[in-house]
Scaffold this active site. Structure first.
Site, PDB file in Angstrom:
ATOM      1  CG  HIS A  16      16.313 -11.448  11.602  1.00 53.66           C
ATOM      2  ND1 HIS A  16      16.691 -12.078  12.760  1.00 53.66           N
ATOM      3  CD2 HIS A  16      17.463 -11.018  11.016  1.00 53.66           C
ATOM      4  CE1 HIS A  16      18.007 -12.045  12.869  1.00 53.66           C
ATOM      5  NE2 HIS A  16      18.508 -11.400  11.825  1.00 53.66           N
ATOM      6  CE  LYS A  40      28.538 -16.553  13.357  1.00 57.58           C
ATOM      7  NZ  LYS A  40      27.757 -15.695  12.468  1.00 57.58           N
ATOM      8  CB  SER A 127      20.833 -12.962  16.646  1.00 54.86           C
ATOM      9  OG  SER A 127      19.965 -12.973  15.556  1.00 54.86           O
TER      10      SER A 127
END
Ligand code: PNS
Length: 161
Positions: A16, A40, A127
């Site tokens: 990222h 989530k 991630s």
């Protein structure tokens, strides 16, 4: 031109950050949109995710960090930025990203989605991979900045990974 870089960033990785840095060289401002999705389950809270991004991008002066909930197009309209950038790591990302871009375009025709190809060094990185490695004491050096590494160690010690 300004651009939104949206994502979950749970947590931010060097992949990222590579994209954020490259965008900061090409655009006037990079607005990172961190998705705050209560439905989530994330390992890091929205505050923790923002804090980690802030600390990892403090050397970049045209980066702004915001959170959003709901639809990305509504966030884009709210901040009056009709440009989105997404990273493409591999062909496998393409199908989902196309679907997302086309759905967003259908709902907000002025919105443009730009794709930036990931650095090959990070083309496997996500991630989820980083959390999995940290969970089993794998080495995350070089995959995340040091503040994220320490945050992952803390989560692991607390039994939250
Ligand atoms: O880092 P991620 O999880 O791949 O990011 C995905 C993200 C946040 C860009 C995407 O899920 C998103 O935009 N979510 C907000 C809801 C939305 O607008 N969905 C697209 C229309 S169906």
């Amino acid at each position: 031109m300004n651009v939104i870089y949206p994502g979950s960033f749970d947590p931010v990785t060097n992949g990222h950050l590579d994209l954020i840095k490259r965008c900061s060289e090409k655009f006037d401002k990079v607005i990172i949109g961190v998705l705050n999705n209560i439905a989530k389950k994330s390992v890091f809270s929205i505050e923790e995710r923002i804090d980690l991004i802030e600390r990892s991008t403090e050397n970049l002066h045209n980066v702004e960090i915001n959170s959003f909930s709901g639809l990305l197009i509504d966030f884009a309209k709210e901040i009056e930025c009709p440009n989105i950038v997404r990273g493409l790591r591999a062909v496998s990302d393409f199908e989902y990203e196309m679907q997302l871009a086309l759905a967003n375009k259908k709902l907000y025709p002025d919105l443009e989605t730009l794709f930036m190809v990931s650095n090959t060094e990070y083309s496997f990185l996500s991630s989820s991979i980083v959390k999995e490695l940290a969970k089993f004491d794998g080495d995350v050096n070089g995959l995340v900045p040091k503040e994220v590494k320490f945050a992952l160690i803390k989560k692991k010690k607390a039994g939250d990974l």
